[in-house]
Design an enzyme around this catalytic site. Structure first.
Site, PDB file in Angstrom:
ATOM      1  N   LYS A 196       0.748  -1.111  -0.198  1.00 43.85           N
ATOM      2  CA  LYS A 196       0.012   0.022   0.013  1.00 43.85           C
ATOM      3  C   LYS A 196       1.033   1.145   0.118  1.00 43.85           C
ATOM      4  O   LYS A 196       1.614   1.511   0.973  1.00 43.85           O
ATOM      5  CB  LYS A 196      -0.830   0.015   1.168  1.00 43.85           C
ATOM      6  CG  LYS A 196      -1.929   1.083   0.976  1.00 43.85           C
ATOM      7  CD  LYS A 196      -2.677   1.617   2.215  1.00 43.85           C
ATOM      8  CE  LYS A 196      -2.071   2.716   2.929  1.00 43.85           C
ATOM      9  NZ  LYS A 196      -1.916   3.989   2.158  1.00 43.85           N
ATOM     10  N   THR A 251       6.044   7.066  13.957  1.00 41.66           N
ATOM     11  CA  THR A 251       5.933   6.345  15.073  1.00 41.66           C
ATOM     12  C   THR A 251       4.902   6.056  15.487  1.00 41.66           C
ATOM     13  O   THR A 251       4.253   5.072  15.833  1.00 41.66           O
ATOM     14  CB  THR A 251       7.116   6.989  16.011  1.00 41.66           C
ATOM     15  OG1 THR A 251       8.273   7.012  15.508  1.00 41.66           O
ATOM     16  CG2 THR A 251       7.032   6.201  17.274  1.00 41.66           C
ATOM     17  N   GLU A 252       3.720   7.218  15.494  1.00 45.01           N
ATOM     18  CA  GLU A 252       2.521   7.090  16.045  1.00 45.01           C
ATOM     19  C   GLU A 252       1.846   6.072  15.144  1.00 45.01           C
ATOM     20  O   GLU A 252       1.098   5.221  15.955  1.00 45.01           O
ATOM     21  CB  GLU A 252       1.831   8.412  15.566  1.00 45.01           C
ATOM     22  CG  GLU A 252       0.594   8.715  16.345  1.00 45.01           C
ATOM     23  CD  GLU A 252      -0.115  10.015  15.580  1.00 45.01           C
ATOM     24  OE1 GLU A 252       0.662  10.581  14.932  1.00 45.01           O
ATOM     25  OE2 GLU A 252      -1.159  10.267  15.906  1.00 45.01           O
ATOM     26  N   GLU A 271      10.059   1.030  10.316  1.00 44.34           N
ATOM     27  CA  GLU A 271      10.865   1.912  10.014  1.00 44.34           C
ATOM     28  C   GLU A 271      10.136   3.237  10.437  1.00 44.34           C
ATOM     29  O   GLU A 271       9.373   3.679   9.568  1.00 44.34           O
ATOM     30  CB  GLU A 271      11.266   1.900   8.725  1.00 44.34           C
ATOM     31  CG  GLU A 271      12.171   0.406   8.265  1.00 44.34           C
ATOM     32  CD  GLU A 271      13.345   0.205   9.119  1.00 44.34           C
ATOM     33  OE1 GLU A 271      14.131   1.382   9.376  1.00 44.34           O
ATOM     34  OE2 GLU A 271      13.786  -0.796   9.137  1.00 44.34           O
ATOM     35  N   CYS A 305      13.535  10.629   7.025  1.00 45.42           N
ATOM     36  CA  CYS A 305      13.428  10.080   8.289  1.00 45.42           C
ATOM     37  C   CYS A 305      14.739  10.151   8.970  1.00 45.42           C
ATOM     38  O   CYS A 305      14.681  10.453  10.390  1.00 45.42           O
ATOM     39  CB  CYS A 305      13.201   8.610   8.299  1.00 45.42           C
ATOM     40  SG  CYS A 305      14.161   7.567   7.209  1.00 45.42           S
ATOM     41  N   GLU A 401      10.087  15.431  16.007  1.00 46.43           N
ATOM     42  CA  GLU A 401      10.337  15.346  14.608  1.00 46.43           C
ATOM     43  C   GLU A 401       9.506  16.358  13.849  1.00 46.43           C
ATOM     44  O   GLU A 401       8.227  16.347  13.775  1.00 46.43           O
ATOM     45  CB  GLU A 401       9.883  13.857  14.112  1.00 46.43           C
ATOM     46  CG  GLU A 401      10.436  13.857  12.569  1.00 46.43           C
ATOM     47  CD  GLU A 401      10.007  12.425  11.902  1.00 46.43           C
ATOM     48  OE1 GLU A 401       9.021  11.761  12.164  1.00 46.43           O
ATOM     49  OE2 GLU A 401      11.019  11.795  11.421  1.00 46.43           O
TER      50      GLU A 401
HETATM   51  P1  NAD Z   1       2.234   8.084   8.052  1.00 51.40           P
HETATM   52  O1  NAD Z   1       2.704   7.040   9.358  1.00 51.40           O
HETATM   53  O2  NAD Z   1       1.338   9.006   8.390  1.00 51.40           O
HETATM   54  O3  NAD Z   1       1.894   7.236   6.992  1.00 51.40           O
HETATM   55  C1  NAD Z   1       2.711   6.336   6.285  1.00 51.40           C
HETATM   56  C2  NAD Z   1       1.881   5.057   5.692  1.00 51.40           C
HETATM   57  O4  NAD Z   1       1.041   4.457   6.896  1.00 51.40           O
HETATM   58  C3  NAD Z   1       0.970   5.649   4.547  1.00 51.40           C
HETATM   59  O5  NAD Z   1       0.766   4.610   3.638  1.00 51.40           O
HETATM   60  C4  NAD Z   1      -0.451   5.820   5.406  1.00 51.40           C
HETATM   61  O6  NAD Z   1      -1.561   5.907   4.549  1.00 51.40           O
HETATM   62  C5  NAD Z   1      -0.279   4.370   6.338  1.00 51.40           C
HETATM   63  N1  NAD Z   1      -1.247   4.589   7.537  1.00 51.40           N
HETATM   64  C6  NAD Z   1      -1.825   5.936   8.223  1.00 51.40           C
HETATM   65  N2  NAD Z   1      -2.553   5.544   9.159  1.00 51.40           N
HETATM   66  C7  NAD Z   1      -2.729   4.031   9.222  1.00 51.40           C
HETATM   67  C8  NAD Z   1      -3.174   3.294  10.062  1.00 51.40           C
HETATM   68  N3  NAD Z   1      -4.030   3.826  10.967  1.00 51.40           N
HETATM   69  N4  NAD Z   1      -3.086   1.936   9.612  1.00 51.40           N
HETATM   70  C9  NAD Z   1      -2.385   1.533   8.792  1.00 51.40           C
HETATM   71  N5  NAD Z   1      -1.709   2.233   8.083  1.00 51.40           N
HETATM   72  C10 NAD Z   1      -1.850   3.542   8.068  1.00 51.40           C
HETATM   73  O7  NAD Z   1       3.637   8.777   7.917  1.00 51.40           O
HETATM   74  P2  NAD Z   1       3.925   9.637   6.584  1.00 51.40           P
HETATM   75  O8  NAD Z   1       3.532  11.168   7.282  1.00 51.40           O
HETATM   76  O9  NAD Z   1       3.346   9.160   5.297  1.00 51.40           O
HETATM   77  O10 NAD Z   1       5.425   9.782   6.667  1.00 51.40           O
HETATM   78  C11 NAD Z   1       6.386  10.543   7.416  1.00 51.40           C
HETATM   79  C12 NAD Z   1       6.891   9.616   8.534  1.00 51.40           C
HETATM   80  O11 NAD Z   1       7.602   8.635   8.041  1.00 51.40           O
HETATM   81  C13 NAD Z   1       7.730  10.355   9.464  1.00 51.40           C
HETATM   82  O12 NAD Z   1       7.900  10.057  11.012  1.00 51.40           O
HETATM   83  C14 NAD Z   1       9.315   9.822   8.899  1.00 51.40           C
HETATM   84  O13 NAD Z   1      10.319   9.799   9.746  1.00 51.40           O
HETATM   85  C15 NAD Z   1       8.869   8.375   8.647  1.00 51.40           C
HETATM   86  N6  NAD Z   1       9.775   7.562   7.721  1.00 51.40           N
HETATM   87  C16 NAD Z   1      10.581   6.673   8.260  1.00 51.40           C
HETATM   88  C17 NAD Z   1      11.662   6.141   7.491  1.00 51.40           C
HETATM   89  C18 NAD Z   1      12.563   4.988   8.041  1.00 51.40           C
HETATM   90  O14 NAD Z   1      13.242   4.122   7.182  1.00 51.40           O
HETATM   91  N7  NAD Z   1      12.761   5.172   9.270  1.00 51.40           N
HETATM   92  C19 NAD Z   1      11.761   6.378   6.212  1.00 51.40           C
HETATM   93  C20 NAD Z   1      10.914   7.319   5.506  1.00 51.40           C
HETATM   94  C21 NAD Z   1      10.032   7.862   6.301  1.00 51.40           C
END
Ligand code: NAD
Length: 497
Positions: A196, A251-252, A271, A305, A401
């Protein structure tokens, strides 16, 4: 699609199509018929729409992946053939690299030039690296003691087997690359996948699904469901037919996915976010450190990230280094990523723009001083590269962050103090140390609580090195041999001869 800047006819044609999800052998709409739009962050305009998958669509995709894992040619395929298919996929991505880069630029806002040499090329390199692993997955033999049956002869061995159906959920900041970090080990080990993409960025992942098809993968090996996190993401993370979940995002949301995984005892790797320190030691090459620190925070608009979003500079150089970084920031050209001269694009969405400018305003209220930047502007979702000084280690700006081009900078006086400050944060994804004092660097490396430490560079990732977080930055590792471990199960076999 309205853009004055040139793009390939193939990119234009891709955008003009009615986009569908890939489930099993078919390109499909959501069963409900619902769709969702996505935008071009450089203009704010709607760029297109994709199906908005609900639980029943996710269920169909998991069934298709299950069937492919259990019954298809894929399950009988030899490692050498899996290697060759991955290599073929990488070749097709190389052929279509410009189109993939343009899709990434239009959908995410990042520079197309950078997307081609970074996002797309790193994804290709990673798939080729993982292709090599397909033929190197090994178990072991063990000499059993068997104290309870001293008479018998036994043969014992450990098989390493593909974990099964993988549910992968990724963020929007590197849509293609993050997807490939998950797809590579899944395809190398013989897993199947339901992927997804983020709500905001379905384009390059849908193109990737086309290339997987063209490469000749059996039906159902890769399924892509487009949809919101709340519907499609949540349905995938709690689906009992998924054997392993792999997630990149905040993280949330990672915590929600981890909890859903545990309800089904699904294997899970996460991640997550970061707040990585960039540390400039007193002996550092200051020019290189300033340029490196600027790159560490401003690359990809700070939406990285492991971005170096906290800067600690030895007090005697603090003002100079901050002035140099502010100079670099003030000289950056912001604009549409299709323009090859642009150095910084927009943030992903109006929501992200509000979040980032909100943090900057909070900083001002808390008494921080702007060394540069500080404003958002449009049309599109731009935020000027920003450096804040006079911040306190306990400020939310230093602890949370922000995920945008915002650097908080603080001075330090000695090594023990900077190690303490670097570790004084809930996250632990990366850290960079800028110094040529080998003794100091080696003293610091074991004391820094993060999954990666870079010396005289930042965010320097390699397919062969494990990447992931300590503390709130996640569970497990991507890339390297560690990824293979996370996509396989161990089976102990004992034979009485
Ligand atoms: P996000 O957690 O809001 O969304 C990430 C994915 O999760 C999206 O596909 C979203 O549709 C899905 N999602 C959202 N709510 C969900 C739920 N309740 N159940 C299942 N899936 C759900 O994050 P974002 O805003 O898209 O990305 C930014 C974050 O990602 C930042 O915190 C960043 O640090 C992190 N990130 C981490 C890495 C790593 O390798 N550690 C790499 C890139 C980004």
């Amino acid at each position: 699609m309205n853009t004055e800047l040139p793009i390939l006819p193939a990119t234009r044609a891709f955008l003009a199509r009615k986009l569908k999800m890939r489930i099993g052998a078919e390109w499909q709409d959501a069963a409900s018929g619902q769709t969702m739009t996505f935008r071009n962050p450089a203009t704010g305009e709607v760029l297109g729409e994709v199906p908005s998958a609900q639980a029943q669509d996710v269920d169909r995709a998991v069934q298709a992946a299950r069937q492919a894992f259990d019954d298809s040619a894929w399950s009988r395929m030899r490692p050498r053939e899996r290697q060759n298919l991955l290599w073929r996929l990488a070749d097709l991505m190389e052929r279509d690299a410009q189109q993939l880069a343009e899709l990434e630029c239009l959908n995410n806002g990042k520079s197309a030039v950078v997307a081609k040499v970074m996002d797309v090329q790193l994804a290709i390199d990673f798939l080729r690296y993982m292709a090599g692993w397909a033929t190197k997955i090994e178990g072991s033999t063990v000499e059993p003691s068997m104290p309870l049956m001293p008479e018998g002869d036994f043969h014992a061995f450990v098989r390493r087997e593909a974990v099964g159906v993988v549910g992968a959920i990724v963020a929007w900041n590197f849509p293609l690359l993050l997807a490939c970090w998950k797809l590579g080990p899944a395809l190398a080990t013989g897993c199947t996948m339901v992927l997804k993409p983020a709500d905001e960025t379905p384009l390059s992942v849908l193109k990737l699904a086309e290339l997987v098809d063209e490469a000749g993968y059996p039906t159902g090996v890769l399924n892509v469901v487009t949809g919101t996190g709340l519907n499609a993401g949540a349905a995938l993370s709690r689906h009992p037919g998924v054997d392993k979940l792999t997630f990149t995002g905040s993280t949330e949301v990672g915590k929600l996915i981890g909890k859903a995984a545990m309800d089904n005892m699904t294997r899970v790797t996460l991640e997550l976010g970061g707040k990585s320190p960039t540390i400039v030691m007193p002996d550092a090459n200051l020019q290189e450190a300033a340029a490196g620190a600027a790159m560490a925070i401003f690359f990809n608009q700070g939406q990285v990230c492991c971005a170096g979003s906290r800067l600690y500079v030895h007090r005697k150089h603090f003002d100079n280094v901050v002035a140099d970084i502010a100079g670099i920031a003030n000289g950056m050209k912001l604009g549409n990523g299709l323009d090859p001269s642009v150095q910084m694009g927009p943030l992903i969405s109006a929501k992200q723009q509000d979040r980032v400018t909100g943090y900057i305003n909070l900083g001002r209220e808390l008494g921080a001083t702007l060394a540069c930047g500080g404003e958002g502007f449009g049309p599109g979702y731009f935020v000027k590269p920003t450096v804040l000084v006079d911040v306190d280690q306990r400020h939310r700006l230093v602890q949370e962050e922000i995920f945008g081009p915002v650097l908080v900078a603080m001075p330090f006086d000695d090594l023990d103090e900077v190690v303490r400050l670097a570790n004084d944060n809930p996250y632990g994804l990366g850290a960079s140390i800028w110094s040529n004092d080998l003794a100091a660097v080696h003293r610091m490396i074991p004391r820094i609580k993060s999954g990666s430490v870079w010396v005289n560079c930042h965010s320097a990732l390699d397919p062969a090195l494990p990447f992931g977080g300590y503390k709130m930055s996640g569970v497990g590792r991507e890339m390297g041999a560690a990824a293979i471990e996370h996509y396989t199960e161990l089976k102990a076999v004992m034979m009485k001869l």
